[in-house]
Design a protein around this motif. Structure first.
Motif, mmCIF file in Angstrom:
data_model
loop_
_atom_site.group_PDB
_atom_site.id
_atom_site.type_symbol
_atom_site.label_atom_id
_atom_site.label_comp_id
_atom_site.label_asym_id
_atom_site.label_seq_id
_atom_site.Cartn_x
_atom_site.Cartn_y
_atom_site.Cartn_z
ATOM 1 N N LEU A 44 34.790 8.140 50.608
ATOM 2 C CA LEU A 44 36.000 8.702 50.530
ATOM 3 C C LEU A 44 35.365 10.135 50.211
ATOM 4 C CD1 LEU A 44 38.755 6.829 49.028
ATOM 5 C CD2 LEU A 44 38.409 7.477 51.372
ATOM 6 N N TYR A 45 34.258 10.265 48.943
ATOM 7 C CA TYR A 45 33.869 11.410 48.363
ATOM 8 C C TYR A 45 32.888 12.193 49.609
ATOM 9 C CZ TYR A 45 31.194 14.516 45.304
ATOM 10 O OH TYR A 45 30.475 15.391 44.873
ATOM 11 N N ASN A 46 32.138 11.299 50.223
ATOM 12 C CA ASN A 46 31.407 12.069 51.302
ATOM 13 C C ASN A 46 32.128 12.825 52.438
ATOM 14 O OD1 ASN A 46 28.991 11.367 49.974
ATOM 15 N ND2 ASN A 46 28.678 9.506 51.117
ATOM 16 N N LEU A 47 33.462 12.176 52.764
ATOM 17 C CA LEU A 47 34.197 12.561 53.659
ATOM 18 C C LEU A 47 34.869 13.942 53.067
ATOM 19 C CD1 LEU A 47 35.912 9.414 55.089
ATOM 20 C CD2 LEU A 47 34.523 11.068 56.484
ATOM 21 N N ARG A 48 35.385 13.757 51.663
ATOM 22 C CA ARG A 48 35.995 15.091 51.038
ATOM 23 C C ARG A 48 34.943 16.345 50.997
ATOM 24 N NH1 ARG A 48 37.120 15.727 46.276
ATOM 25 N NH2 ARG A 48 36.414 13.884 45.582
ATOM 26 N N GLN A 49 33.484 16.067 50.676
ATOM 27 C CA GLN A 49 32.573 16.928 50.597
ATOM 28 C C GLN A 49 32.506 17.578 51.966
ATOM 29 O OE1 GLN A 49 30.705 17.950 47.667
ATOM 30 N NE2 GLN A 49 32.698 17.015 47.233
ATOM 31 N N ASN A 50 32.504 16.849 53.084
ATOM 32 C CA ASN A 50 32.281 17.206 54.440
ATOM 33 C C ASN A 50 33.389 18.139 54.976
ATOM 34 O OD1 ASN A 50 32.738 16.679 57.603
ATOM 35 N ND2 ASN A 50 30.655 16.734 57.080
ATOM 36 N N GLY A 51 34.807 17.636 54.457
ATOM 37 C CA GLY A 51 35.907 18.340 54.780
ATOM 38 C C GLY A 51 36.235 19.565 53.737
ATOM 39 N N LYS A 52 35.147 19.814 52.565
ATOM 40 C CA LYS A 52 35.327 21.052 51.687
ATOM 41 C C LYS A 52 36.628 20.941 50.946
ATOM 42 C CE LYS A 52 32.308 23.861 54.599
ATOM 43 N NZ LYS A 52 31.115 23.524 53.749
ATOM 44 N N ILE A 53 36.979 19.575 50.477
ATOM 45 C CA ILE A 53 38.144 19.568 49.688
ATOM 46 C C ILE A 53 37.378 19.066 48.381
ATOM 47 C CG2 ILE A 53 40.101 18.093 49.182
ATOM 48 C CD1 ILE A 53 40.318 17.687 52.157
ATOM 49 N N TYR A 54 37.933 20.044 47.403
ATOM 50 C CA TYR A 54 37.259 19.736 45.832
ATOM 51 C C TYR A 54 38.555 19.677 44.986
ATOM 52 C CZ TYR A 54 33.241 21.494 48.585
ATOM 53 O OH TYR A 54 32.201 21.445 49.526
ATOM 54 N N PHE A 55 38.473 18.564 44.318
ATOM 55 C CA PHE A 55 39.810 18.631 43.361
ATOM 56 C C PHE A 55 39.464 19.889 42.227
ATOM 57 C CE2 PHE A 55 40.231 14.044 44.762
ATOM 58 C CZ PHE A 55 40.758 14.541 46.038
ATOM 59 N N THR A 56 40.362 20.052 41.279
ATOM 60 C CA THR A 56 40.341 20.924 40.263
ATOM 61 C C THR A 56 39.447 20.484 39.244
ATOM 62 O OG1 THR A 56 42.739 21.442 40.345
ATOM 63 C CG2 THR A 56 41.768 22.119 38.417
ATOM 64 N N ASN A 57 38.486 21.255 38.761
ATOM 65 C CA ASN A 57 37.315 20.954 37.607
ATOM 66 C C ASN A 57 36.421 20.108 38.261
ATOM 67 O OD1 ASN A 57 38.974 22.720 35.823
ATOM 68 N ND2 ASN A 57 39.872 21.056 35.332
ATOM 69 N N GLU A 58 36.300 20.003 39.559
ATOM 70 C CA GLU A 58 35.288 19.129 40.123
ATOM 71 C C GLU A 58 34.360 19.915 40.784
ATOM 72 O OE1 GLU A 58 35.643 15.151 42.622
ATOM 73 O OE2 GLU A 58 36.264 16.754 43.883
ATOM 74 N N LYS A 59 33.028 19.591 40.339
ATOM 75 C CA LYS A 59 31.927 20.270 40.963
ATOM 76 C C LYS A 59 31.412 19.541 42.279
ATOM 77 C CE LYS A 59 30.203 22.158 36.475
ATOM 78 N NZ LYS A 59 29.124 22.224 35.557
ATOM 79 N N GLU A 60 30.859 20.317 43.342
ATOM 80 C CA GLU A 60 30.316 19.796 44.505
ATOM 81 C C GLU A 60 29.519 18.727 44.192
ATOM 82 O OE1 GLU A 60 28.528 21.228 48.775
ATOM 83 O OE2 GLU A 60 29.311 22.732 47.435
ATOM 84 N N GLU A 61 28.476 18.719 43.226
ATOM 85 C CA GLU A 61 27.548 17.860 42.840
ATOM 86 C C GLU A 61 27.904 16.543 42.199
ATOM 87 O OE1 GLU A 61 27.571 20.952 41.724
ATOM 88 O OE2 GLU A 61 26.992 21.034 39.668
#
Length: 335
Positions: free
Chosen positions: A317-334
């Motif tokens: 799920l995290y990898n899919l979100r990263q690919n879809g450029k969906i970042y939750f509040t206060n969450e860094k890409e790494e």
């Protein structure tokens, strides 16, 4: 008897309480709500005798063995960690956490508190019909792909259309279609086919920045799996797993009420049973089995398998979100 408390007083909490009581192995003891009056009104009708408006008081209650957590997604991690650190059982509604960093921190907490247990309430993986599909997949000569759909209009979307930002459609609360209904499909794919080599998520974002719906592509060495997810639409599409000339057809990849195997000659065979009246009964029964006899080798194996599966689903799920450029509040890409 497992005495349990609850965090969250919504419809899904009521469904879990009903399922837990139906097994005869759980007893609701305590209820937490930010509004104490709501804790009383919700809890008394379900047999609870203790009511709290401070989470710490619920978790530290000596008469509470386990805590079912059904708060907004973004609160799951901190609350589950508190339960684990109190050496108790945490049953966390899916998605358990938002990213692999949070998952690893819970794993570290479990190592420090070996008496604690952690379950992600991914209800359908405990059902007979889910296992029937997994068994049939294992018997097929060759898998050439799958299309899995779960799209169900959320009643909270009406509020969104009125200009509000409900938790389930908010980046602040780790919302969105992938994090909600997509969890079911992610469990399907990981359990039936394993972890994919590559992923892509074509998210259709709404005003708040979350995905109202989207299409995920999971690439395996010899086939692709497509996930069709939505919380702002309804879909009646069936889901399929493709063999060579044979296939498996599901009425719904999450509900799994009716599942057929179609052989190479086109003959249809029903491989599903009638589902339980409450879809959470199977998971409540499985969790109780492990909680009441954690040292049994079969229970230990099942528990570890569920944890491993949860870890992989979270990563997917995290990898899919990263690919879809969906970042939750206060969450860094790494993260």
């Amino acid at each position: 008897m497992i005495n349990f408390g609850i965090i969250g007083t919504n419809w899904i909490t009521q469904q879990y309480i009903d399922a837990a009581h139906a097994t005869g192995e759980w007893k609701l003891t305590a209820v937490y709500s930010r509004n104490l009056e709501k804790a009383y009104s919700f809890g008394e009708k379900n047999g609870a005798t203790k009511f709290y408006d401070q989470i710490e008081d619920l978790i530290n209650d000596k008469n509470v063995d386990a805590v079912y957590i059904a708060s907004p997604n973004s609160l799951h991690f901190a609350q589950a960690k508190q339960v684990i650190e109190a050496d108790k059982v945490a049953v966390v509604e899916k998605p358990m956490v938002a990213n692999p960093t949070e998952w690893e921190q819970l794993d570290e907490a479990l190592e420090k508190h070996p008496q604690a247990l952690l379950f992600e309430a991914a209800r359908h993986i405990h059902e007979d019909n889910f296992r029937a599909i997994r068994n049939q997949v294992g018997q097929m000569k060759l898998i050439q792909g799958a299309t899995l759909t779960y799209a169900k209009y959320s009643s909270r979307y009406d509020s969104y259309l009125e200009g509000h930002e409900p938790n389930i459609f908010s980046l602040n609360f780790a919302g969105g279609a992938l994090q909600d209904l997509g969890v079911y499909l992610a469990y399907d794919a990981v359990c039936w086919f394993g972890m994919p080599e590559e992923v892509a998520y074509f998210a259709q974002k709404i005003r708040t920045g979350v995905d109202g719906k989207g299409i995920a592509i999971l690439r395996y060495p010899e086939f692709d799996v497509t996930l069709n997810i939505g919380k702002n639409i309804n879909s009646e599409l069936s889901s399929e797993i493709y063999g060579v000339k044979d296939s498996i057809v599901m009425d719904n990849a999450a509900e799994l009420n009716r599942v057929e195997y179609i052989d190479e000659e086109g003959n249809r065979r029903l491989i599903s049973d009638d589902p339980e009246s409450n879809p959470m009964i199977a998971e409540a029964r499985d969790f109780a089995r492990v909680i009441q006899d954690p040292d049994n080798h079969i229970n230990r194996k099942d528990y570890q398998n569920w944890l491993d599966l949860s870890r992989n689903v979270n990563k997917l799920l995290y990898n899919l979100r990263q690919n879809g450029k969906i970042y939750f509040t206060n969450e860094k890409e790494e993260d």
